[in-house]
Write a protein that holds these residues in place. Structure first.
Motif, PDB file in Angstrom:
ATOM      1  N   GLU A 173      10.924 -40.244  31.174  1.00 47.10           N
ATOM      2  CA  GLU A 173       9.747 -40.064  32.010  1.00 47.10           C
ATOM      3  C   GLU A 173       8.693 -39.234  31.279  1.00 47.10           C
ATOM      4  OE1 GLU A 173       9.068 -37.508  35.956  1.00 47.10           O
ATOM      5  OE2 GLU A 173      10.640 -39.020  36.102  1.00 47.10           O
ATOM      6  N   ARG A 174       9.169 -38.304  30.470  1.00 45.65           N
ATOM      7  CA  ARG A 174       8.251 -37.483  29.689  1.00 45.65           C
ATOM      8  C   ARG A 174       7.430 -38.338  28.732  1.00 45.65           C
ATOM      9  NH1 ARG A 174      10.102 -33.811  24.726  1.00 45.65           N
ATOM     10  NH2 ARG A 174      11.089 -35.759  24.268  1.00 45.65           N
ATOM     11  N   ARG A 175       7.990 -39.412  28.219  1.00 44.38           N
ATOM     12  CA  ARG A 175       7.331 -40.252  27.228  1.00 44.38           C
ATOM     13  C   ARG A 175       6.279 -41.163  27.826  1.00 44.38           C
ATOM     14  NH1 ARG A 175       7.497 -38.450  22.376  1.00 44.38           N
ATOM     15  NH2 ARG A 175       9.529 -38.315  21.461  1.00 44.38           N
ATOM     16  N   ARG A 176       6.308 -41.369  29.112  1.00 41.88           N
ATOM     17  CA  ARG A 176       5.362 -42.321  29.737  1.00 41.88           C
ATOM     18  C   ARG A 176       4.038 -41.731  29.959  1.00 41.88           C
ATOM     19  NH1 ARG A 176       9.898 -44.346  33.794  1.00 41.88           N
ATOM     20  NH2 ARG A 176      11.075 -45.463  32.267  1.00 41.88           N
ATOM     21  N   GLN A 217      14.823 -33.073  45.506  1.00 40.06           N
ATOM     22  CA  GLN A 217      13.889 -34.196  45.593  1.00 40.06           C
ATOM     23  C   GLN A 217      13.377 -34.582  44.214  1.00 40.06           C
ATOM     24  OE1 GLN A 217      13.351 -35.997  48.213  1.00 40.06           O
ATOM     25  NE2 GLN A 217      11.941 -37.346  47.146  1.00 40.06           N
ATOM     26  N   ARG A 218      13.200 -33.605  43.352  1.00 42.38           N
ATOM     27  CA  ARG A 218      12.737 -33.870  41.984  1.00 42.38           C
ATOM     28  C   ARG A 218      13.848 -34.438  41.118  1.00 42.38           C
ATOM     29  NH1 ARG A 218      10.654 -35.918  38.326  1.00 42.38           N
ATOM     30  NH2 ARG A 218      10.099 -34.871  36.413  1.00 42.38           N
ATOM     31  N   GLU A 257      16.862 -40.464  32.083  1.00 40.86           N
ATOM     32  CA  GLU A 257      15.688 -40.926  32.823  1.00 40.86           C
ATOM     33  C   GLU A 257      14.579 -39.870  32.820  1.00 40.86           C
ATOM     34  OE1 GLU A 257      17.186 -41.839  36.681  1.00 40.86           O
ATOM     35  OE2 GLU A 257      18.203 -43.661  36.004  1.00 40.86           O
ATOM     36  N   LEU A 258      14.967 -38.599  32.988  1.00 41.74           N
ATOM     37  CA  LEU A 258      13.957 -37.543  32.977  1.00 41.74           C
ATOM     38  C   LEU A 258      13.286 -37.428  31.615  1.00 41.74           C
ATOM     39  CD1 LEU A 258      15.782 -34.795  35.056  1.00 41.74           C
ATOM     40  CD2 LEU A 258      13.664 -35.967  35.675  1.00 41.74           C
ATOM     41  N   LEU A 259      14.057 -37.521  30.550  1.00 45.83           N
ATOM     42  CA  LEU A 259      13.462 -37.431  29.212  1.00 45.83           C
ATOM     43  C   LEU A 259      12.586 -38.639  28.900  1.00 45.83           C
ATOM     44  CD1 LEU A 259      16.374 -35.885  27.156  1.00 45.83           C
ATOM     45  CD2 LEU A 259      14.271 -34.787  27.898  1.00 45.83           C
ATOM     46  N   ARG A 288       8.181 -32.741  33.484  1.00 47.94           N
ATOM     47  CA  ARG A 288       7.047 -32.260  34.271  1.00 47.94           C
ATOM     48  C   ARG A 288       7.083 -30.744  34.277  1.00 47.94           C
ATOM     49  NH1 ARG A 288       6.946 -34.637  39.970  1.00 47.94           N
ATOM     50  NH2 ARG A 288       6.851 -36.551  38.788  1.00 47.94           N
ATOM     51  N   PRO A 289       6.289 -30.109  33.423  1.00 48.57           N
ATOM     52  CA  PRO A 289       6.321 -28.641  33.337  1.00 48.57           C
ATOM     53  C   PRO A 289       6.089 -27.993  34.698  1.00 48.57           C
ATOM     54  CG  PRO A 289       5.048 -29.540  31.536  1.00 48.57           C
ATOM     55  CD  PRO A 289       5.360 -30.681  32.457  1.00 48.57           C
ATOM     56  N   GLY A 290       6.884 -26.969  34.970  1.00 47.17           N
ATOM     57  CA  GLY A 290       6.803 -26.262  36.243  1.00 47.17           C
ATOM     58  C   GLY A 290       7.858 -26.685  37.230  1.00 47.17           C
ATOM     59  N   SER A 291       8.494 -27.825  37.021  1.00 48.32           N
ATOM     60  CA  SER A 291       9.491 -28.284  37.982  1.00 48.32           C
ATOM     61  C   SER A 291      10.806 -27.527  37.870  1.00 48.32           C
ATOM     62  CB  SER A 291       9.732 -29.787  37.821  1.00 48.32           C
ATOM     63  OG  SER A 291      10.263 -30.072  36.559  1.00 48.32           O
ATOM     64  N   GLU A 292      10.996 -26.766  36.795  1.00 46.99           N
ATOM     65  CA  GLU A 292      12.222 -25.980  36.673  1.00 46.99           C
ATOM     66  C   GLU A 292      12.217 -24.796  37.639  1.00 46.99           C
ATOM     67  OE1 GLU A 292       9.361 -23.924  33.979  1.00 46.99           O
ATOM     68  OE2 GLU A 292       9.850 -25.998  34.389  1.00 46.99           O
ATOM     69  N   ALA A 293      11.071 -24.457  38.191  1.00 46.38           N
ATOM     70  CA  ALA A 293      10.967 -23.345  39.128  1.00 46.38           C
ATOM     71  C   ALA A 293      11.225 -23.776  40.573  1.00 46.38           C
ATOM     72  CB  ALA A 293       9.586 -22.712  39.023  1.00 46.38           C
ATOM     73  N   LEU A 294      11.448 -25.051  40.816  1.00 40.52           N
ATOM     74  CA  LEU A 294      11.704 -25.533  42.177  1.00 40.52           C
ATOM     75  C   LEU A 294      13.108 -25.131  42.625  1.00 40.52           C
ATOM     76  CD1 LEU A 294      10.263 -29.137  41.842  1.00 40.52           C
ATOM     77  CD2 LEU A 294       9.156 -27.168  42.886  1.00 40.52           C
TER      78      LEU A 294
END
Length: 149
Positions: free
Chosen positions: A146-149, A99-100, A142-144, A86-92
């Motif tokens: 999630e990108r494919r879905r 939570q992410r 799981e995160l990678l 999810r682009p932008g989540s690295e800035a959290l």
């Protein structure tokens, strides 16, 4: 017509052979076979992609020298996977980041603190690092995915 001709009863033709099947059955069989081959190919590609991701994760951690650099590498890998998912989540930061990255609170609080602060200025037991590595490996995958879905 002559009355001398013998009368014959109605005769049925011989029963049709079961082989070869009608063209419709051959087409249905071909479509089913094609679907099975396509599903097997997709399964194989997904498995191969998953193995490649896990191999990259392990290679990244194999180049670390001590616990501090390993925890930093794990945090970096998780940030990279979160960015791809999810682009932008690295800035959290802080609670939004956790939570992410760990929405189900599966990581214990002491291990979460170790990962958050990077084990600076203290020795970290090897079993804590191993637990964080196992969790991070699974979460990275799981995160990678999630990108494919």
């Amino acid at each position: 017509m002559s009355a001398n001709l013998p009368l014959r009863d109605v005769q049925l033709p011989p029963a049709p052979s079961w082989w070869p099947p009608a063209p419709g059955y051959l087409m249905i069989g071909g479509v089913v076979l094609l679907l099975l081959v396509a599903m097997a190919f997709l399964w194989w590609q997904r498995r191969r992609r998953r193995q490649r991701w896990l191999q990259l994760f392990d290679q990244e951690l194999a180049s670390t020298a001590d616990a501090t650099t390993e925890l930093a590498a794990i945090a970096g890998l998780l940030r990279r996977a979160a960015r791809l998912a999810r682009p932008g989540s690295e800035a959290l930061y802080d609670q939004a980041w956790w939570q992410r990255i760990d929405p189900g609170d599966q990581l214990a609080e002491p291990q979460r603190q170790l990962l958050a602060e990077g084990a600076y200025r203290r020795q970290v037991p090897a079993e804590d690092i191993a637990g964080i590595r196992r969790w991070a490996r699974q979460r990275y995958l799981e995160l990678l995915q999630e990108r494919r879905r």
